[in-house]
Scaffold this motif. Structure first.
Motif, PDB file in Angstrom:
ATOM      1  N   UNK A  29      -1.469   3.840  -9.957  1.00  0.00           N
ATOM      2  CA  UNK A  29      -1.575   4.865 -10.605  1.00  0.00           C
ATOM      3  C   UNK A  29      -2.851   5.916 -10.460  1.00  0.00           C
ATOM      4  N   UNK A  30      -3.673   5.241 -10.599  1.00  0.00           N
ATOM      5  CA  UNK A  30      -4.873   6.450 -10.930  1.00  0.00           C
ATOM      6  C   UNK A  30      -5.722   6.809  -9.427  1.00  0.00           C
ATOM      7  N   UNK A  31      -5.576   5.934  -8.754  1.00  0.00           N
ATOM      8  CA  UNK A  31      -5.666   6.566  -7.558  1.00  0.00           C
ATOM      9  C   UNK A  31      -4.530   8.391  -6.929  1.00  0.00           C
ATOM     10  N   UNK A  32      -3.610   7.906  -7.488  1.00  0.00           N
ATOM     11  CA  UNK A  32      -2.600   8.917  -7.158  1.00  0.00           C
ATOM     12  C   UNK A  32      -3.096  10.839  -8.265  1.00  0.00           C
ATOM     13  N   UNK A  91       2.623  14.413  -0.055  1.00  0.00           N
ATOM     14  CA  UNK A  91       2.965  13.577   0.724  1.00  0.00           C
ATOM     15  C   UNK A  91       2.442  12.584   1.431  1.00  0.00           C
ATOM     16  N   UNK A  92       1.392  13.082   1.575  1.00  0.00           N
ATOM     17  CA  UNK A  92       0.061  12.312   2.940  1.00  0.00           C
ATOM     18  C   UNK A  92      -0.402  11.410   2.061  1.00  0.00           C
ATOM     19  N   UNK A 116       6.481   8.115  -4.095  1.00  0.00           N
ATOM     20  CA  UNK A 116       7.355   9.385  -4.867  1.00  0.00           C
ATOM     21  C   UNK A 116       8.434   9.699  -3.904  1.00  0.00           C
ATOM     22  N   UNK A 117       8.997  11.445  -4.688  1.00  0.00           N
ATOM     23  CA  UNK A 117      10.131  11.700  -3.381  1.00  0.00           C
ATOM     24  C   UNK A 117       9.715  11.698  -2.097  1.00  0.00           C
ATOM     25  N   UNK A 118       8.356  12.587  -1.523  1.00  0.00           N
ATOM     26  CA  UNK A 118       8.777  13.103  -0.569  1.00  0.00           C
ATOM     27  C   UNK A 118       8.539  11.427   0.535  1.00  0.00           C
ATOM     28  N   UNK A 119       7.817  10.652  -0.350  1.00  0.00           N
ATOM     29  CA  UNK A 119       7.947   9.471   1.248  1.00  0.00           C
ATOM     30  C   UNK A 119       9.255   9.176   0.990  1.00  0.00           C
ATOM     31  N   UNK A 120      10.099   9.177   0.109  1.00  0.00           N
ATOM     32  CA  UNK A 120      11.595   8.124  -0.054  1.00  0.00           C
ATOM     33  C   UNK A 120      12.291   9.340   1.026  1.00  0.00           C
TER      34      UNK A 120
END
Length: 278
Positions: free
Chosen positions: A142-145, A212-213, A226-230
């Motif tokens: 999570x920390x990377x995001x 997204x990226x 996350x939602x964009x990946x979904x």
């Protein structure tokens, strides 16, 4: 007998133009909502249909929530977007306030360096940031995001402009009463920056919600997507499943609309007043 008030034709013309422009802007969203109730075959039909054959069809929403696990993606996006937006807002407010209200050597140089970071394209920092995540062993965490985008040069600039509108005499009176600098910031300055916070909140949340990226590069566990990946997962290799895709897009738009309705007054006033100069 009451006299009816005549409406100038210029107002009628202006309102007609505004309604026409609003219709053009709302049409894609209406098409998206109606398409989420259609089957893929109906969406790709030629000639196209505007209204779905079955207005009560919610099969596409069931597919994205069950097959594609959109409920989990939705919660992940809310978690990342809300937490990162809160951190960006707080950091921008306190840095902008310090740069506007405190006199110290190098203040202008610090501000110019912050503005200079706005000139660097984000893709140019993508590889160095990714390599840093590899060195720190933060991939799929999570920390990377949360790390990416914790500061905003534009946010600092905007809140600095708003801080100039805060009366210096008000701050000096609080200091004479014995209030510390942090208390002055939280109790006096921060409430007076509400309009700027509302404007920045909408822009920051929208950016993080649509990101997204970076999550795509960082995350490898499906339960953390996350939602964009979904949304990207609803498209097959050779055939796009348009029905569930439109349903997923409809779900993803709802939080953005909710945030805008919540902060719209502050957003408009914030943009209008954000040009306060030193």
């Amino acid at each position: 007998m009451m006299r009816t008030k005549k409406i100038p034709w210029t107002q009628v013309f202006i309102h007609a133009i505004l309604l026409l422009v609003a219709g053009f802007m709302l049409f894609p969203f209406i098409w998206m909502l109606l398409s989420s109730l259609k089957t893929t075959a109906e969406i790709t039909r030629i000639p196209p249909t505007f209204f779905p054959n079955d207005i009560t069809n919610i099969e596409n929403f069931k597919v994205v929530l069950q097959k594609y696990n959109f409920g989990t993606f939705f919660k992940n996006s809310i978690y990342y977007a809300v937490l990162k937006s809160a951190i960006v807002l707080y950091v921008s407010c306190i840095v902008g306030y310090v740069l506007a209200k405190f006199q110290f050597r190098g203040r202008q140089a610090v501000f110019l360096m912050i503005l200079a970071t706005m000139m660097v394209p984000w893709p140019a920092t993508l590889i160095p940031n990714y390599q840093m995540m590899v060195w720190l062993n933060w991939l799929d965490k999570d920390i990377s995001i949360l790390y990416s985008g914790l500061t905003s040069a534009y946010g600092v600039f905007l809140m600095r402009q708003f801080s100039f509108s805060i009366s210096d005499s008000l701050l000096e009176a609080a200091r004479l009463d014995g209030a510390g600098e942090l208390r002055i910031f939280h109790r006096i300055a921060l409430p007076l920056m509400t309009n700027g916070i509302g404007a920045l909140a909408i822009m920051t949340f929208l950016w993080e919600w649509d990101n997204y990226l970076w999550p795509y590069l960082m995350l490898s566990s499906p339960e953390k997507y996350t939602l964009p990946i979904g949304l990207a997962m609803t498209q097959g290799q050779f055939v796009a499943n348009y029905g569930p895709m439109f349903a997923g897009i409809t779900i993803s738009v709802l939080p953005v609309v909710a945030v805008y309705l919540l902060f719209q007054r502050s957003f408009i006033q914030g943009i209008a007043l954000g040009g306060v100069k030193e």
